[in-house]
Design a protein around this motif. Structure first.
Motif, PDB file in Angstrom:
ATOM      1  N   UNK B  33       0.811  -1.228   0.000  1.00  0.00           N
ATOM      2  CA  UNK B  33       0.000   0.000   0.000  1.00  0.00           C
ATOM      3  C   UNK B  33       0.843   1.277   0.000  1.00  0.00           C
ATOM      4  N   UNK B  34       2.082   1.169   0.486  1.00  0.00           N
ATOM      5  CA  UNK B  34       2.940   2.359   0.486  1.00  0.00           C
ATOM      6  C   UNK B  34       3.280   2.813  -0.931  1.00  0.00           C
ATOM      7  N   UNK B  36       1.290   2.384  -3.453  1.00  0.00           N
ATOM      8  CA  UNK B  36       0.052   2.996  -3.938  1.00  0.00           C
ATOM      9  C   UNK B  36      -0.017   4.447  -3.468  1.00  0.00           C
ATOM     10  N   UNK B  37       0.383   4.671  -2.203  1.00  0.00           N
ATOM     11  CA  UNK B  37       0.380   6.021  -1.644  1.00  0.00           C
ATOM     12  C   UNK B  37       1.403   6.884  -2.389  1.00  0.00           C
ATOM     13  N   UNK B  40       0.163   7.683  -5.743  1.00  0.00           N
ATOM     14  CA  UNK B  40      -1.242   8.082  -5.678  1.00  0.00           C
ATOM     15  C   UNK B  40      -2.104   7.231  -6.613  1.00  0.00           C
ATOM     16  N   UNK B  41      -2.096   5.948  -6.358  1.00  0.00           N
ATOM     17  CA  UNK B  41      -2.918   5.049  -7.165  1.00  0.00           C
ATOM     18  C   UNK B  41      -4.150   4.653  -6.352  1.00  0.00           C
ATOM     19  N   UNK B  42      -5.302   4.845  -6.948  1.00  0.00           N
ATOM     20  CA  UNK B  42      -6.534   4.526  -6.237  1.00  0.00           C
ATOM     21  C   UNK B  42      -7.191   3.261  -6.753  1.00  0.00           C
ATOM     22  N   UNK B  43      -6.949   2.980  -8.046  1.00  0.00           N
ATOM     23  CA  UNK B  43      -7.634   1.819  -8.607  1.00  0.00           C
ATOM     24  C   UNK B  43      -6.644   0.871  -9.282  1.00  0.00           C
ATOM     25  N   UNK B  44      -7.045  -0.358  -9.402  1.00  0.00           N
ATOM     26  CA  UNK B  44      -6.298  -1.336 -10.200  1.00  0.00           C
ATOM     27  C   UNK B  44      -7.261  -1.962 -11.195  1.00  0.00           C
ATOM     28  N   UNK B  57      -0.901   8.307 -16.280  1.00  0.00           N
ATOM     29  CA  UNK B  57      -1.603   7.241 -15.566  1.00  0.00           C
ATOM     30  C   UNK B  57      -2.750   6.717 -16.410  1.00  0.00           C
ATOM     31  N   UNK B  58      -2.796   5.414 -16.597  1.00  0.00           N
ATOM     32  CA  UNK B  58      -3.906   4.826 -17.337  1.00  0.00           C
ATOM     33  C   UNK B  58      -4.501   3.716 -16.469  1.00  0.00           C
ATOM     34  N   UNK B  59      -5.801   3.774 -16.292  1.00  0.00           N
ATOM     35  CA  UNK B  59      -6.428   2.751 -15.462  1.00  0.00           C
ATOM     36  C   UNK B  59      -7.405   1.920 -16.296  1.00  0.00           C
TER      37      UNK B  59
END
Lengths: 489, 78
Positions: B33-34, B36-37, B40-44, B57-59
């Protein structure tokens, strides 16, 4: 404020925000999420910040700030204006951020198949990191506006809220209000994420803006209903709770009389105003209403009772100067802590704030006598009369509970009673429906006789008490009011 | 599942469009999770182009190749 301890009732968590917990009868639902709604600029983010800050400082409850809006850097900078040092709290592992600010670049979507598990993990990680008891999230709208897949967002929010509930973390979430419907946010999320909602609004007065808030709903949880005013000061939020009027324990006593110290008048009143009563002194400008009030307070201080003077009619300094002419040194009494003056700007009076000021002044010196000079100024300076009525109802209820005896001046448009039968003509108290909360009315009038203006006084009403029913003349002299003879035609 | 699909798609681009001229790092954010922090990633699934700057960033499952190439700035210049 005591919590009602009904069985199965949700516990409250004190936020520590001044006045806010009283409005919420103890605080926000503990271990639940509460939605703060309102248009932009209404103060939502300030509430979130103070909720976190007070939690850490006053209750040793650590916090997590989840931001989808401003960057962490900007938030830290903004709260410095309140004197809150977030950097120190972060260093002490009392506060941490899930920094998902909107400024962190555009996100492209390739296919809408995705989920928010990293966000959920980040929140969980942050909660664990500081052993958080509080969390704030600003704002839900911002999250919705940045991603296409709304279902995935709803699901994520639901999971986060469920996680918070599991951990017993109390949360505040913000959502921008749309339309006129109470507490409705754009994405209707409150239905499934929040147990309660508080709405903030910014009202345009004639000269300034007033901030107000009200509780929209709290599932099965008690709160004080009604709209309350609040301010954002340089030390954070101050909410001015209304005084609950349903809990009146009247400390009134007909046997104990509060004298004016005016020879003649006290006899007319049967010794003075009964303890805890509110007496209206009605009369036109120049009849001496303020003077009667000064007598009343001076006599009180002489008997060891502290006083509060609500000066709306004239500036406090002017009131003091007038008093000094008659030999009453209010400046000295103020320094000795025997009297307090309360005054306010006369444009767009914030009634709840004024009420709070009066209550604070009374509590501070344990005042037993209060003069309100005058209700009429309050009426002309406020935004609506219903508000004044509510203000007075609360104030009178509070005074009765505290055993405070009160004189309120009322500028009556009825001035000359020159013609027989006109003397007791329409006393205009009905326009703000004052009569029910008034225990007594003393009416002052001018009368023209022998090419002179004479001043007359009559006691119209004195609840549950004997009083003289005749009309008396009086004069204002140096040293105060001198009562005269019974008036004859 | 979604991530596996996205990884397949991105590998295809790496070999076909970029001719292996890049470095690809795969991170399990649920275990980190670090990270991700940090990004700044919120979704996978999420794909981040860290170099060259600016960050992109592409989700999503990356099933829409056109959007993916636009997101990575890899659309052929006209």
């Amino acid at each position: 404020m005591q919590n009602k301890t009904r069985k199965g009732a949700v516990e409250k968590l004190a936020t520590g925000i001044r006045g806010f917990d009283e409005v919420l009868e103890g605080g926000v639902p503990k271990g639940r999420s509460t939605l703060i709604t309102g248009a932009s600029g209404t103060g939502k983010t300030v509430i979130l910040n103070e909720f976190l800050y007070r939690g850490i400082i006053q209750f040793k409850e650590n916090g997590v700030y989840v931001t989808f809006e401003e960057d962490k850097k900007d938030i830290i900078k903004n709260v410095k204006n309140f004197g809150w040092n977030y950097n120190a709290l972060i260093a002490q592992k009392k506060l941490t951020f899930v920094d998902a600010g909107a400024l962190k670049g555009v996100i492209f979507e390739s296919g809408t198949n995705y989920d928010f598990s990293p966000l959920i993990e980040r929140v969980k990680y942050a909660l664990k990191k500081v052993k958080a008891k509080r969390l704030v999230m600003d704002s839900i709208d911002s999250l919705f506006s940045r991603f296409q897949n709304k279902d995935a967002i709803r699901q994520a929010l639901y999971q986060i809220v469920a996680e918070l509930k599991d951990l017993g973390v109390t949360a505040l979430l913000t959502g921008e209000k749309v339309g006129e419907e109470k507490g409705l946010t754009r994405y209707g999320v409150e239905e499934f994420v929040a147990d309660g909602a508080i709405e903030l609004e910014l009202i345009k007065g004639q000269q300034q803006f007033l901030r107000r808030m009200f509780v929209v709903k709290f599932r099965g949880i008690g709160f004080r209903s009604g709209i309350v005013e609040f301010e954002i000061t340089d030390q954070g939020l101050v909410v001015y709770p209304k005084i609950p009027i349903e809990r009146i324990v009247a400390k009134t006593d007909f046997k104990i009389r509060k004298a004016f110290g005016i020879k003649g008048l006290d006899e007319i009143l049967g010794g003075g105003i009964p303890l805890g009563h509110m007496v209206l002194i009605s009369g036109n400008t120049g009849t001496g209403k303020t003077m009667f009030g000064m007598h009343f307070l001076t006599q009180g201080m002489r008997e060891g009772e502290n006083a509060v003077f609500l000066a709306l009619e004239e500036p406090v300094e002017q009131v003091k100067k007038t008093a000094l002419v008659h030999g009453w040194d209010f400046n000295r009494s103020e320094k000795e802590g025997k009297i307090r003056f309360v005054s306010t700007s006369l444009i767009d009076i914030a009634n709840d704030k004024l009420l709070y000021q009066i209550v604070s002044a009374v509590e501070c010196i344990n005042a037993k006598r209060v003069v309100v000079d005058s209700i009429s100024t309050l009426m002309s300076a406020t935004m609506n009369q219903e508000q004044v009525r509510q203000f007075l109802v609360q104030l009178v209820a509070y005074f009765k509970r505290k055993g405070v005896t009160c004189v309120m001046n009322y500028l009556s448009p009825v001035s000359f009673g020159a013609v027989r039968g006109q003397l007791l003509s329409s006393l205009m108290t009905n326009e703000i429906r004052l009569s029910s909360m008034t225990d007594g009315i003393i009416m002052l009038l001018f009368v023209e006789r022998d090419q002179k203006i004479k001043k007359l006084l009559s006691v119209l009403k004195m609840r549950g008490s004997e009083h003289a029913t005749e009309i008396f003349s009086f004069e204002i002299e140096k040293g105060g009011i001198k009562m005269g003879e019974k008036y004859k035609e | 599942m979604l991530s596996r699909k996205a990884i397949t798609e991105v590998k295809k681009i790496v070999s076909e469009d970029l001719k292996d001229n890049c470095r690809l790092k795969i991170v399990d954010l649920l275990l980190n999770p670090e990270e991700a922090e940090r990004y700044n990633i919120m979704v996978t699934p999420a794909l981040i182009r860290t170099h060259p700057k600016p960050e992109k960033k592409i989700i999503g499952d990356l099933s829409n190749k056109e959007d993916l190439l636009t997101g990575l700035d890899l659309t052929p210049r006209q």
